[in-house]
Design an enzyme around this catalytic site. Structure first.
Site, PDB file in Angstrom:
ATOM      1  N   ASP A 233       0.848  -1.186   0.000  1.00 38.79           N
ATOM      2  CA  ASP A 233       0.000   0.000   0.000  1.00 38.79           C
ATOM      3  C   ASP A 233       0.886   1.239   0.000  1.00 38.79           C
ATOM      4  O   ASP A 233       1.611   1.489   0.966  1.00 38.79           O
ATOM      5  CB  ASP A 233      -0.895  -0.029   1.247  1.00 38.79           C
ATOM      6  CG  ASP A 233      -1.796   1.183   1.342  1.00 38.79           C
ATOM      7  OD1 ASP A 233      -2.293   1.620   0.292  1.00 38.79           O
ATOM      8  OD2 ASP A 233      -2.005   1.675   2.465  1.00 38.79           O
TER       9      ASP A 233
ATOM     10  N   ASP B 118       2.476   6.102  -3.979  1.00 37.81           N
ATOM     11  CA  ASP B 118       3.241   6.056  -5.230  1.00 37.81           C
ATOM     12  C   ASP B 118       4.023   4.755  -5.252  1.00 37.81           C
ATOM     13  O   ASP B 118       5.040   4.616  -4.574  1.00 37.81           O
ATOM     14  CB  ASP B 118       4.179   7.262  -5.326  1.00 37.81           C
ATOM     15  CG  ASP B 118       5.102   7.194  -6.553  1.00 37.81           C
ATOM     16  OD1 ASP B 118       4.781   6.400  -7.465  1.00 37.81           O
ATOM     17  OD2 ASP B 118       6.120   7.900  -6.568  1.00 37.81           O
TER      18      ASP B 118
ATOM     19  N   GLY C 100      -4.229   4.354  -9.686  1.00 38.32           N
ATOM     20  CA  GLY C 100      -4.859   5.578  -9.192  1.00 38.32           C
ATOM     21  C   GLY C 100      -3.982   6.338  -8.217  1.00 38.32           C
ATOM     22  O   GLY C 100      -3.545   5.764  -7.209  1.00 38.32           O
TER      23      GLY C 100
ATOM     24  N   GLY D 273      -8.951   9.696  -5.115  1.00 37.10           N
ATOM     25  CA  GLY D 273      -9.875   9.358  -4.041  1.00 37.10           C
ATOM     26  C   GLY D 273     -10.559  10.576  -3.462  1.00 37.10           C
ATOM     27  O   GLY D 273      -9.991  11.672  -3.437  1.00 37.10           O
ATOM     28  N   SER D 274     -11.781  10.388  -2.968  1.00 39.15           N
ATOM     29  CA  SER D 274     -12.561  11.518  -2.445  1.00 39.15           C
ATOM     30  C   SER D 274     -11.931  12.129  -1.210  1.00 39.15           C
ATOM     31  O   SER D 274     -12.185  13.293  -0.876  1.00 39.15           O
ATOM     32  CB  SER D 274     -13.985  11.058  -2.125  1.00 39.15           C
ATOM     33  OG  SER D 274     -13.967  10.068  -1.100  1.00 39.15           O
TER      34      SER D 274
ATOM     35  N   CYS E  49      -8.565  12.162  -0.734  1.00 35.72           N
ATOM     36  CA  CYS E  49      -7.149  12.365  -1.044  1.00 35.72           C
ATOM     37  C   CYS E  49      -6.893  13.769  -1.587  1.00 35.72           C
ATOM     38  O   CYS E  49      -7.651  14.283  -2.418  1.00 35.72           O
ATOM     39  CB  CYS E  49      -6.705  11.325  -2.071  1.00 35.72           C
ATOM     40  SG  CYS E  49      -4.957  11.398  -2.464  1.00 35.72           S
TER      41      CYS E  49
ATOM     42  N   ASP F 269      -8.503   2.073  -8.361  1.00 36.22           N
ATOM     43  CA  ASP F 269      -8.578   2.508  -6.967  1.00 36.22           C
ATOM     44  C   ASP F 269      -8.732   4.023  -6.921  1.00 36.22           C
ATOM     45  O   ASP F 269      -7.787   4.761  -7.160  1.00 36.22           O
ATOM     46  CB  ASP F 269      -7.302   2.068  -6.234  1.00 36.22           C
ATOM     47  CG  ASP F 269      -7.239   2.557  -4.799  1.00 36.22           C
ATOM     48  OD1 ASP F 269      -8.286   2.943  -4.248  1.00 36.22           O
ATOM     49  OD2 ASP F 269      -6.130   2.552  -4.226  1.00 36.22           O
TER      50      ASP F 269
ATOM     51  N   GLU G 154      -5.848   8.034   4.839  1.00 41.04           N
ATOM     52  CA  GLU G 154      -4.608   7.524   5.427  1.00 41.04           C
ATOM     53  C   GLU G 154      -3.510   8.578   5.421  1.00 41.04           C
ATOM     54  O   GLU G 154      -2.533   8.468   6.163  1.00 41.04           O
ATOM     55  CB  GLU G 154      -4.139   6.274   4.669  1.00 41.04           C
ATOM     56  CG  GLU G 154      -4.991   5.050   4.909  1.00 41.04           C
ATOM     57  CD  GLU G 154      -5.023   4.637   6.373  1.00 41.04           C
ATOM     58  OE1 GLU G 154      -3.999   4.152   6.882  1.00 41.04           O
ATOM     59  OE2 GLU G 154      -6.086   4.809   7.009  1.00 41.04           O
ATOM     60  N   GLY G 155      -3.670   9.591   4.584  1.00 40.03           N
ATOM     61  CA  GLY G 155      -2.696  10.682   4.553  1.00 40.03           C
ATOM     62  C   GLY G 155      -3.061  11.836   5.455  1.00 40.03           C
ATOM     63  O   GLY G 155      -2.432  12.897   5.389  1.00 40.03           O
TER      64      GLY G 155
ATOM     65  N   ARG H 140       3.486   5.291   5.214  1.00 40.19           N
ATOM     66  CA  ARG H 140       2.944   5.103   3.869  1.00 40.19           C
ATOM     67  C   ARG H 140       3.386   6.207   2.916  1.00 40.19           C
ATOM     68  O   ARG H 140       3.549   5.990   1.722  1.00 40.19           O
ATOM     69  CB  ARG H 140       1.411   5.072   3.941  1.00 40.19           C
ATOM     70  CG  ARG H 140       0.707   4.801   2.618  1.00 40.19           C
ATOM     71  CD  ARG H 140      -0.799   4.787   2.830  1.00 40.19           C
ATOM     72  NE  ARG H 140      -1.527   4.240   1.702  1.00 40.19           N
ATOM     73  CZ  ARG H 140      -2.018   4.969   0.706  1.00 40.19           C
ATOM     74  NH1 ARG H 140      -1.833   6.272   0.698  1.00 40.19           N
ATOM     75  NH2 ARG H 140      -2.689   4.392  -0.270  1.00 40.19           N
TER      76      ARG H 140
END
EC number: 1.1.1.205
Length: 499
Positions: free
Chosen positions: A261, A264, A311, A315-316, A318, A357, A407-408, A417
């Site tokens: 995961d 990049d 991807g 993401g919504s 991200c 993704d 997650e960020g 990550r």
């Protein structure tokens, strides 16, 4: 100077599917959504095949054991997040693997001289109402009896008393030998009016339990994704930092697939980690990503990835594109990577599935992603709305919402990550912390999305995902035609009446 990619970076919103001729044998009832999860020789069956092309994102706010169970029962797969201690993630895997499905390894076990209060605590912890009483209190000890929540009551029985005083002993229990098949076990459950049938080895040690409730579940969920032992399948995310310790623990817990995961995935670190896993544990499928172009796909496929996630920044939750200026429109990324996958298949004979993704805002975007070449999709916001996701359910003036964070984000504190440097913390956020509209249970919500996907495929004259991908026709959408796609009347606030 910098290389300029002439093609415009496009999103799913910029495309529509053209209808194809619908044959008489093409209906929602005949659509088969099976799709490969892992690398296989072209023309041969994959080791793991999804019954439905949905996976849940490797996120704290999304992929809980409860959601993994619900999604596997509906034919998909969850990847439990790795932003937690190794032991906790392994325990989450075990919870899914031990949940149900045929021959169950008992996870609620006591000794005959244990107290009823300990038994009640074990049942509370596991959530199960049937406990095996073995000589050593383990799942494989010599079976002495069974005890259920119906055999004792906290207010009627002395909780300091032993389990042996309330259990049904092995001499009074129907049980089976090690050679019984699942079909034979289910037949005995019904013929002998049993709730549970223990399966013992030749020396009387417990091997498995078979429950009547599992039979009912199998009828309710005919497309469950299960392994050879009829246990639900589950995946797990891993990172490129502690994988040497994390991967063995997850495999010991019974994980079915792994996925590196990373925001990049086009990096030497991920290639080295993939190579290490494939060298030491060649039996476990492991995916890589994320990537946005064919060059990066080929890099990971050659490093050993069994599937590749596509991807970056779509993401919504991200904000990688806002913060770092990297990424690509999800439609362009999927189309480019799918072309590279097909070229890799022609060159090597190996088919490496790809996962779209991110960027899936509407249900019909799933159909577009599959038509553009994705073998399956991974979604975060979509699954975060359901009861089984981790976020708290909160009331608002306009209804309930569920918490959802990336997650960020600082809330996740997933500094490993993102590799920004700066020690044990994020230097800047690449995800946000927010809310999504509450959508109830996963079973009903996913059933609606699947119904839409199947009817879309029927309109495009397809009954399988490969056929849909090979025959789909796509058209670009102008701003005016995009607006034309939506209702353009004043909508009723109350239902109309029929005279």
């Amino acid at each position: 100077m910098a290389q300029i990619i002439a093609e415009v970076s496009r999103t799913f919103n910029e495309f529509l599917l053209l209808p194809n001729r619908t044959r008489t044998d093409c209906s929602a009832a005949t659509v088969n959504l099976r799709t490969p999860l892992v690398r296989h020789i072209a023309g041969e069956a994959p080791a793991i095949e999804l019954r439905s092309p949905f996976t849940s994102a490797i996120m704290q706010a999304v992929s809980t054991p409860d959601l993994a169970i619900a999604l596997a029962r509906n034919g998909g797969l969850s990847f439990l997040h790795h932003n937690q201690p190794i032991g906790d993630q392994a325990a989450a895997v075990r919870r899914v693997k031990n949940f149900k499905a045929g021959f169950v390894t008992s996870d609620t076990n006591v000794r005959p001289d244990d107290s009823l209060s300990l038994l009640a605590e074990v049942m509370r912890r596991t959530g199960h109402s049937t406990a095996a009483v073995t000589h050593d209190g383990t799942a494989t000890g010599r079976l002495l009896g069974l005890v259920t929540s119906r055999d004792f009551h906290p207010r009627r029985h002395d909780l300091d008393g032993p389990v042996s005083g309330r259990m049904t002993t092995i001499t009074d229990l129907a049980h089976a030998g090690p050679d019984i098949t699942l079909s034979e076990a289910n037949a005995r459950l019904w013929d002998e009016r049993l709730d549970c049938l223990p399966v013992l080895d030749s020396e009387g040690h417990l091997q498995h339990l078979v429950f009547r409730s599992d039979y009912t579940d199998n009828k309710r969920f005919p497309d469950q994704l299960v392994d050879a032992a009829k246990r639900l399948r589950v995946g797990a995310g891993v990172n490129t930092h502690d994988y040497r310790e994390r991967v063995p623990a997850l495999l010991e817990a019974g994980v079915d697939a792994l996925c590196f995961d990373s925001s990049d995935g086009y990096s030497d670190w991920q290639a080295q980690a993939l190579s290490w896993v494939k060298k030491h544990y060649p039996e476990v499928p492991v995916g890589g990503g994320n990537v946005v172009d064919g060059e990066a796909f080929t890099f990971l496929a050659e490093a050993g990835a069994d599937f590749v996630k596509v991807g970056v920044g779509g993401g919504s939750i991200c904000i990688t594109r806002d913060q770092k200026g990297i990424g690509r429109g999800q439609a362009s990324a999927v189309l480019d990577v799918a072309a590279a996958r097909d070229a890799f298949r022609e060159r090597t004979g190996a088919y490496v599935p790809i996962c779209s993704d991110g960027g899936l805002v509407h249900d019909y975007h799933v159909a577009l992603a599959l038509a553009m070449g994705a073998d399956f999709v991974m979604m975060g916001r979509y699954f975060a709305r359901f009861d089984q996701a981790a976020g708290a359910k909160l009331p608002t003036r306009d209804g309930f919402v569920k918490e959802y964070w990336g997650e960020g984000s600082n809330r996740a504190r997933n500094w490993q990550r993102y590799g920004q440097g700066g020690g044990q913390g994020l230097v800047f956020e690449e995800g946000v912390d927010g809310y999504v509209p509450y959508a109830g249970g996963l079973d009903e919500g996913l059933a609606l999305t699947v119904a839409k996907l199947k009817t879309t495929m029927v309109s495009c004259g397809s009954t399988t995902v490969p056929e849909f991908r090979s025959t789909a026709r796509l058209t670009l959408v102008s701003e005016q035609s995009f607006q034309e796609s939506h209702a353009n009347v004043t909508l009723r606030d109350t239902p109309g009446t029929v005279s």
